[in-house]
Write a protein that holds these residues in place. Sequence first.
Motif, PDB file in Angstrom:
ATOM      1  N   ASN A   1       1.111  -1.274  -0.054  1.00  0.00           N
ATOM      2  CA  ASN A   1       0.326   0.460   0.077  1.00  0.00           C
ATOM      3  C   ASN A   1       0.716   1.113   0.142  1.00  0.00           C
ATOM      4  N   ASP A   2       2.362   1.065   0.532  1.00  0.00           N
ATOM      5  CA  ASP A   2       2.785   1.956  -0.172  1.00  0.00           C
ATOM      6  C   ASP A   2       2.304   2.999   1.696  1.00  0.00           C
ATOM      7  N   ASP A   3       2.571   2.150   2.197  1.00  0.00           N
ATOM      8  CA  ASP A   3       1.998   2.556   3.566  1.00  0.00           C
ATOM      9  C   ASP A   3       3.431   3.235   3.986  1.00  0.00           C
ATOM     10  N   ILE A   4       3.116   5.177   4.643  1.00  0.00           N
ATOM     11  CA  ILE A   4       4.176   6.022   5.011  1.00  0.00           C
ATOM     12  C   ILE A   4       4.529   5.898   6.031  1.00  0.00           C
ATOM     13  N   GLU A   5       3.448   5.308   6.836  1.00  0.00           N
ATOM     14  CA  GLU A   5       3.599   5.291   8.569  1.00  0.00           C
ATOM     15  C   GLU A   5       4.741   3.701   8.868  1.00  0.00           C
ATOM     16  N   ALA A   6       4.673   2.595   7.869  1.00  0.00           N
ATOM     17  CA  ALA A   6       5.150   1.786   8.096  1.00  0.00           C
ATOM     18  C   ALA A   6       6.789   1.561   7.523  1.00  0.00           C
ATOM     19  N   MET A   7       6.592   2.944   6.732  1.00  0.00           N
ATOM     20  CA  MET A   7       8.021   3.070   6.171  1.00  0.00           C
ATOM     21  C   MET A   7       8.888   4.170   6.973  1.00  0.00           C
ATOM     22  N   PHE A   8       8.398   4.496   7.038  1.00  0.00           N
ATOM     23  CA  PHE A   8       8.689   5.211   8.453  1.00  0.00           C
ATOM     24  C   PHE A   8       8.708   4.588   9.761  1.00  0.00           C
ATOM     25  N   LEU A   9       8.462   3.637  10.304  1.00  0.00           N
ATOM     26  CA  LEU A   9       8.256   3.074  11.286  1.00  0.00           C
ATOM     27  C   LEU A   9       9.470   1.620  11.134  1.00  0.00           C
ATOM     28  N   LEU A  10       9.509   1.466   9.617  1.00  0.00           N
ATOM     29  CA  LEU A  10      10.857   0.583   9.435  1.00  0.00           C
ATOM     30  C   LEU A  10      12.167   1.642   9.552  1.00  0.00           C
ATOM     31  N   GLY A  11      11.905   2.473   9.113  1.00  0.00           N
ATOM     32  CA  GLY A  11      13.186   3.436   8.992  1.00  0.00           C
ATOM     33  C   GLY A  11      13.980   3.672  10.443  1.00  0.00           C
ATOM     34  N   ASP A  12      12.717   4.281  11.731  1.00  0.00           N
ATOM     35  CA  ASP A  12      13.321   4.191  12.512  1.00  0.00           C
ATOM     36  C   ASP A  12      13.637   2.823  13.158  1.00  0.00           C
ATOM     37  N   CYS A  13      13.547   1.789  13.218  1.00  0.00           N
ATOM     38  CA  CYS A  13      14.187   0.802  14.004  1.00  0.00           C
ATOM     39  C   CYS A  13      15.173   0.316  13.055  1.00  0.00           C
ATOM     40  N   TYR A  14      15.349   0.436  11.884  1.00  0.00           N
ATOM     41  CA  TYR A  14      17.135   0.334  10.937  1.00  0.00           C
ATOM     42  C   TYR A  14      17.766   1.557  11.216  1.00  0.00           C
TER      43      TYR A  14
END
Length: 275
Positions: free
Chosen positions: A119-132
Amino acid sequence: MGKKESKSKSKKAGGNKVGKLATAASANVDYGFNYDLVIDGKELFKQPPPKEDCPICFLRLPNEHVKILCKPCCGKLLCAGCNDAHMSAAAQKCPFCRTQLPASYAEMMERYQKRMEANDDIEAMFLLGDCYDCGDNGLQQDSSKAIELYSKAAKLGHNAAHYNLAVFYKSGDRVEKSMKKSTYHCQRAAIGGNVNARHNLGCRELDAGNRDLALKHFMIAANDGFELSMKVVREGYKHGFVTKDDLLNTIRAHGNSVDEMQSDDRDRSAGLRQA
């Protein structure tokens, strides 16, 4: 007039340094951002719309991103107060969609990954970015991947992703230092309603001797409930830089914003997380 630049609440603010060029691939890619764009003052100084409401308590979501949780099942953003109040050892289900919670960090990260890819979910993108970025939730620290995910989320309009990129380009920790790029991302984050970015723009204008522009930024952030900016506005009034009418209007708007984001559950959650 005193001021203090707002720092990110994330671990990245005081985390491991990974070098000025953490990864050459990420440091030298702009991901399609137009860093030569001059943002119109009318757009920059417009009061952002209020944040969306928590779908459980129907109160405005907090300013602090660490007090908001993105559920890996339905993708809903919940305030930490509602999430904590509806969670118990006996009912490990999402408070919104009632899906069983992930059994492990690996399963949770997999769900976020699927949401992002589907879904190009931007919250998921951001959260995964935080985790990385921090090496959290079972993911290995990878600044290159973090910057890529933050950049993609920012490109799709995620203001906290813009803010994190602004912090990176200002410090030069993970990418080559660039105040031009930092300012661009800080402005985009502020336009999107990020109060930390808005406050920091005020600090930068104050450092540059542009007191009137700085106070505009501080008032916008204070109107949105940001206490640090409200303190600066009060101090500006004491020194004669802010009119009485502007002060009273800002105090009123600040108080309304704080009330819209406050609840007993949120207070209890904040206490538990600080304990």
